[in-house]
Design a protein around this motif. Structure first.
Motif, PDB file in Angstrom:
ATOM      1  N   UNK A   1     -25.150  -0.038 -24.618  1.00  0.00           N
ATOM      2  CA  UNK A   1     -26.268   0.441 -23.823  1.00  0.00           C
ATOM      3  C   UNK A   1     -26.058   0.274 -22.336  1.00  0.00           C
ATOM      4  N   UNK A   2     -24.808   0.167 -21.916  1.00  0.00           N
ATOM      5  CA  UNK A   2     -24.524   0.013 -20.490  1.00  0.00           C
ATOM      6  C   UNK A   2     -23.609   1.156 -20.062  1.00  0.00           C
ATOM      7  N   UNK A   3     -23.978   1.860 -19.011  1.00  0.00           N
ATOM      8  CA  UNK A   3     -23.060   2.880 -18.502  1.00  0.00           C
ATOM      9  C   UNK A   3     -22.601   2.472 -17.118  1.00  0.00           C
ATOM     10  N   UNK A   4     -21.306   2.639 -16.892  1.00  0.00           N
ATOM     11  CA  UNK A   4     -20.718   2.271 -15.617  1.00  0.00           C
ATOM     12  C   UNK A   4     -20.030   3.514 -15.065  1.00  0.00           C
ATOM     13  N   UNK A   5     -20.369   3.878 -13.836  1.00  0.00           N
ATOM     14  CA  UNK A   5     -19.808   5.115 -13.302  1.00  0.00           C
ATOM     15  C   UNK A   5     -18.319   4.922 -13.012  1.00  0.00           C
ATOM     16  N   UNK A   6     -17.554   5.984 -13.211  1.00  0.00           N
ATOM     17  CA  UNK A   6     -16.092   5.927 -13.039  1.00  0.00           C
ATOM     18  C   UNK A   6     -15.730   5.561 -11.608  1.00  0.00           C
TER      19      UNK A   6
ATOM     20  N   UNK B   1     -31.517  -9.473  -9.230  1.00  0.00           N
ATOM     21  CA  UNK B   1     -30.088  -9.759  -9.080  1.00  0.00           C
ATOM     22  C   UNK B   1     -29.600 -10.584 -10.266  1.00  0.00           C
ATOM     23  N   UNK B   2     -28.474 -10.164 -10.837  1.00  0.00           N
ATOM     24  CA  UNK B   2     -27.928 -10.886 -11.986  1.00  0.00           C
ATOM     25  C   UNK B   2     -26.513 -11.370 -11.686  1.00  0.00           C
ATOM     26  N   UNK B   3     -26.398 -12.415 -10.877  1.00  0.00           N
ATOM     27  CA  UNK B   3     -25.048 -12.884 -10.542  1.00  0.00           C
ATOM     28  C   UNK B   3     -24.494 -13.763 -11.662  1.00  0.00           C
ATOM     29  N   UNK B   4     -24.074 -13.111 -12.730  1.00  0.00           N
ATOM     30  CA  UNK B   4     -23.614 -13.825 -13.916  1.00  0.00           C
ATOM     31  C   UNK B   4     -22.430 -14.734 -13.573  1.00  0.00           C
ATOM     32  N   UNK B   5     -22.589 -16.029 -13.753  1.00  0.00           N
ATOM     33  CA  UNK B   5     -21.561 -17.044 -13.472  1.00  0.00           C
ATOM     34  C   UNK B   5     -21.110 -17.017 -12.004  1.00  0.00           C
ATOM     35  N   UNK B   6     -21.912 -16.432 -11.143  1.00  0.00           N
ATOM     36  CA  UNK B   6     -21.510 -16.310  -9.744  1.00  0.00           C
ATOM     37  C   UNK B   6     -22.756 -16.475  -8.857  1.00  0.00           C
ATOM     38  N   UNK B   7     -23.535 -17.490  -9.162  1.00  0.00           N
ATOM     39  CA  UNK B   7     -24.805 -17.701  -8.457  1.00  0.00           C
ATOM     40  C   UNK B   7     -24.600 -17.888  -6.960  1.00  0.00           C
TER      41      UNK B   7
ATOM     42  N   UNK C   1     -15.901  -5.572 -15.533  1.00  0.00           N
ATOM     43  CA  UNK C   1     -16.540  -4.266 -15.697  1.00  0.00           C
ATOM     44  C   UNK C   1     -16.111  -3.615 -17.001  1.00  0.00           C
ATOM     45  N   UNK C   2     -14.783  -3.652 -17.233  1.00  0.00           N
ATOM     46  CA  UNK C   2     -14.270  -3.014 -18.445  1.00  0.00           C
ATOM     47  C   UNK C   2     -14.792  -3.719 -19.686  1.00  0.00           C
ATOM     48  N   UNK C   3     -14.900  -5.043 -19.593  1.00  0.00           N
ATOM     49  CA  UNK C   3     -15.444  -5.800 -20.718  1.00  0.00           C
ATOM     50  C   UNK C   3     -16.867  -5.347 -21.015  1.00  0.00           C
ATOM     51  N   UNK C   4     -17.655  -5.225 -19.932  1.00  0.00           N
ATOM     52  CA  UNK C   4     -19.051  -4.843 -20.128  1.00  0.00           C
ATOM     53  C   UNK C   4     -19.176  -3.443 -20.708  1.00  0.00           C
TER      54      UNK C   4
END
Lengths: 150, 321
Positions: free
Chosen positions: B235-240, B278-284, B226-229
């Motif tokens: 252009x990505x917002x992640x809620x606290x 769904x975007x299961x990046x590296x976690x299909x 998450x922190x990496x993203x």
């Protein structure tokens, strides 16, 4: 649906062969255009000027040279994803267009760039009817949608 | 006949699409293996096109493998690597191979990938690519020449509701609809508030009636991801709230699944959405569980079984040979 008309909306008209006089005129006009547009707008000489549609911010300053709005990478502070120290060109364009009440022009689908017109004078290209003339005056009833959101 | 993604969306079904990243090699089996997690779950499987500007198995090739497996791919096609000739030719090619879903993207800038010294093409932008694809389905190339057998395409676009300025994001969606997009897949939602605000504007403009919007959901394994993203993906917002939940979690993977399922459930309450991407990046492998827990599988079971099974049987028989 009139397909012929649709093409005109999407692709720039074909470059036509210029007469000798027009060619000379093009060089002269490009010189004066550069004098004016480069310092003011950081013009990229695309030859297909859409400054009037983008709040007078040159869209070709975008690293991806997008003509139809920002990519998904605009940072939260409104800066570019590729060059974090620069502001996103389209972020600036939107703000300026809004200040000038010209956001209705952002709804246009801008044409696919004709690379044959690269490094030619946009003023001459308007004169020789190769590209559409700029839009300076907008009708008040044109201004919809975004204005409604203000 | 089985229902295609297009049929499902047009009939108003709430659909689930999933994303599959092809390998960085010519190992086609990797695509086959990953696609098994999506079988009978995803209505469409997006195959990324050299995502984050890293060279991978091409989207169309991987999609063809999925077609052979009896699955329905969505080809992602970017303007970064192709000029108008290659784009149009690829659109013809995919249709000829029996692949009809296409997601038109501008593409990540080349400096983010493993070939930063490359020349980015960006001959068209995504809006123009959508318009070009539409034009081709109507039987014309960009040059104006006629196409004798036009491609059949179900054209999609992307939207990022989280990047500023918010108003322009809605306008850009309107532009993509005007250009001819038939479905939209959004960036991953980690900030429901912002997403709801964007959707409200979309509804105010009446855009949700003109196009199917599929909200992106990405399950994450750890707080580091998450922190990496948040840091590296512009252009990505992640809620606290989500970050602190992941930080505190004893089993971050479990928490990641929980957050994804909750996000889906909350998204389903938002009016105007027509599906989840769904975007299961590296976690299909987590896809079936998330689909199960968020109630997608129940719907699938209750709906009449498609005539896919005989085909599948035949397919497995062929494979047996």
């Amino acid at each position: 649906m009139n397909k012929e008309k649709d093409f005109d909306e999407l692709v720039t008209l074909k470059k036509r062969d210029l007469s000798r006089g027009e060619k000379i005129l093009s060089k002269i006009m490009l010189f004066f255009e550069d004098l004016f547009k480069v310092p003011l707008f950081k013009c990229h000489h695309c030859g297909e000027c859409i400054l009037s549609h983008t709040g007078f911010v040159c869209s070709q300053r975008c690293p991806k040279r997008l003509r139809n709005g920002p990519c998904g990478g605009t940072r939260a502070n409104g800066h570019c994803e590729v060059y974090p120290e620069r502001k996103c060109v389209w972020y600036m364009a939107f703000q300026r267009a809004r200040r000038l009440r010209r956001t209705s022009l952002l709804h246009r689908i801008e044409k696919i760039h004709n690379w044959e017109l690269e490094k030619t004078s946009a003023w001459l290209n308007v004169w020789t009817k190769q590209i559409e003339p700029p839009t300076f005056i907008i009708r008040s009833d044109d201004d919809h949608d975004i204005k409604k959101q203000d | 006949m089985t229902m295609t993604l297009k049929n499902k969306i047009e009939s108003g079904q709430f659909v689930l699409t999933a994303e599959l990243g092809p390998p960085r090699s010519s190992k086609g089996d990797s695509v086959r293996k990953k696609s098994r997690h999506f079988r009978d779950i995803a209505d469409g499987i997006n195959i990324t096109d050299n995502q984050t500007a890293i060279v991978r198995l091409p989207s169309i090739a991987a999609s063809k493998i999925l077609v052979e497996e009896g699955l329905e791919p969505v080809v992602q096609i970017t303007c970064r690597d192709r000029n108008r000739l290659a784009l149009q030719s690829d659109l013809l090619g995919m249709s000829a191979l029996g692949i009809h879903n296409v997601l038109c993207l501008t593409g990540d800038y080349q400096s983010f990938g493993n070939h930063p010294e490359a020349k980015g093409v960006f001959d068209l932008d995504s809006v123009q690519l959508i318009a070009a694809a539409k034009r081709m389905t109507q039987g014309y190339f960009l040059s104006g020449d006629q196409i004798k057998t036009p491609p059949h395409l179900f054209i999609g676009g992307a939207a990022n509701p989280f990047a500023p300025p918010l108003e322009f994001r809605v306008l850009r969606l309107a532009k993509k609809i005007k250009a001819g997009a038939q479905f939209i897949q959004t960036q991953a939602v980690f900030d429901l508030e912002r997403f709801a605000e964007w959707m409200k504007r979309v509804r105010d403009w009446g855009l949700h009636e003109k196009i199917a919007i599929l909200a992106g959901v990405m399950p994450v394994k750890s707080v580091k991801a998450l922190q990496y993203m948040e840091k590296e993906v512009p252009g990505m917002t992640i809620s606290k709230d989500i970050i602190s939940r992941m930080e505190k979690a004893e089993k971050p993977k479990e928490e990641g699944v929980k957050i994804a399922v909750e996000t889906i459930q909350k998204l389903r309450e938002i009016k105007g959405l027509q599906g989840i991407h769904l975007m299961p990046l590296m976690w299909e492998s987590i896809t079936p569980r998330i689909a199960e827990e968020s109630g997608f599988l129940k719907e699938k079971k209750s709906s009449p079984r498609s005539e896919k099974s005989p085909e599948e049987k035949q397919h497995s028989r062929e494979k047996g040979k």
